[in-house]
Design an enzyme around this catalytic site. Structure first.
Site, PDB file in Angstrom:
ATOM      1  N   HIS A 125     101.715  -2.689   4.387  1.00  0.00           N
ATOM      2  CA  HIS A 125     102.455  -2.580   5.655  1.00  0.00           C
ATOM      3  C   HIS A 125     102.769  -3.951   6.262  1.00  0.00           C
ATOM      4  CE1 HIS A 125     101.076   1.872   6.398  1.00  0.00           C
ATOM      5  NE2 HIS A 125     102.009   1.762   5.479  1.00  0.00           N
ATOM      6  N   GLY A 193      88.313   3.948   6.249  1.00  0.00           N
ATOM      7  CA  GLY A 193      88.849   3.759   7.604  1.00  0.00           C
ATOM      8  C   GLY A 193      90.317   4.070   7.758  1.00  0.00           C
TER       9      GLY A 193
END
Ligand code: OAD
Length: 245
Positions: A125, A193
């Site tokens: 990202h 996570g």
């Protein structure tokens, strides 16, 4: 043998390991996650509870009001600059040093894996510390927590954008191809996570599983992939990852 001990054995005997991390690994460094069913605190609510992604993390939002979008990224840069990598980031950097065939893939743009000592991070990202020209596409690294001028400008005169992937945009193709290869080749795939809700990144978990990896999830909350992994460890990253070493 406990499930955690078994996971440690899988890791120690694995010929190749791939890891996918998300915002949760930086939660214990004090960086807010985007959406969170766990650890919600009044002083650090998840970002997408406070803001609308379509106002801040889309090309349309940036075209409409680049200064507004930049103010949000500048605020996030200043938060991240104050944070330190935690025991979870450090454990993954150590795993990279110990294992020859190790790939770290992250959805995070915060750069905390680099600061923890991981040397090769596939940032699917992008990176909040990279600025990219909207005209000539020139990229530069700018570590200043607060930029003097918003929006910042390229030497060519055009405005720059954050070097991150926004909703509706493609992931960087070469980095993505490497991430897919690592997921396919992994003997053990760790997913740490992440809410596993944002695709295509979350698809790596399914790809790894379908390609035969043992998949271990580390997350204090249940996620859509919890039911299909080999071990879903309900724990915080900074607590669980050092135990896997
Ligand atoms: P999310 O904010 O969606 O999910 C964070 C996850 O971390 C949740 O599942 C939490 O339960 C978990 N978590 C919280 N504290 C934790 C801890 N101490 N240890 C381990 N896990 C913990 O973050 P991502 O899945 O990374 O994309 O979000 C994916 C993408 O959505 C982001 O990269 C960003 C966002 O919109 C873009 O901006 C393109």
């Amino acid at each position: 043998m406990t499930a955690a001990e078994r996971a440690r054995e899988w890791l120690s005997s694995a010929k190749s390991i791939a890891v996918l991390t998300g915002a949760g690994i930086s939660a214990e460094s004090g960086i807010p996650t985007f959406r969170d069913q766990w650890g919600r605190s009044p002083d650090r609510p998840p970002l997408w509870n406070q803001f609308r992604p379509e106002d801040l993390a889309t090309p349309q939002a940036f075209a409409r009001d680049p200064k507004f979008v930049w103010e949000w990224y500048d605020w996030r840069r200043s938060l991240i600059a104050k944070a330190e990598p935690n025991a979870g980031h450090l454990a993954l950097a150590e795993l990279e040093r110990r294992k020859p065939n190790f790939t770290l893939i992250t959805q995070n743009v915060d750069g905390l894996h680099d600061r923890a000592g991981s040397t090769h991070v596939l940032k699917v990202h992008g990176d909040i510390w990279t600025l990219r020209c909207t005209l000539c596409s020139h990229e530069r690294h700018d570590p200043r927590p607060s930029l003097p001028e918003l929006p910042p400008k390229c030497n060519c005169g055009a405005i720059e954008r954050p070097g991150v992937v926004w909703f509706g945009e493609n992931l960087p193709p070469e980095i993505w191809a490497q991430a897919e290869q690592a997921a396919e080749a992994a003997g053990v795939f760790l997913v740490v996570g992440t809410s596993a809700l944002v695709y295509p990144a979350a698809g790596l978990v399914h790809l790894a599983k379908a390609s035969g990896a043992k998949v271990v999830e580390v997350n204090p909350a249940e996620t859509p992939v919890s039911g299909m992994v080999d071990f879903s460890w309900r724990a915080a990253a900074a607590e669980a990852l050092p135990q896997l070493l």
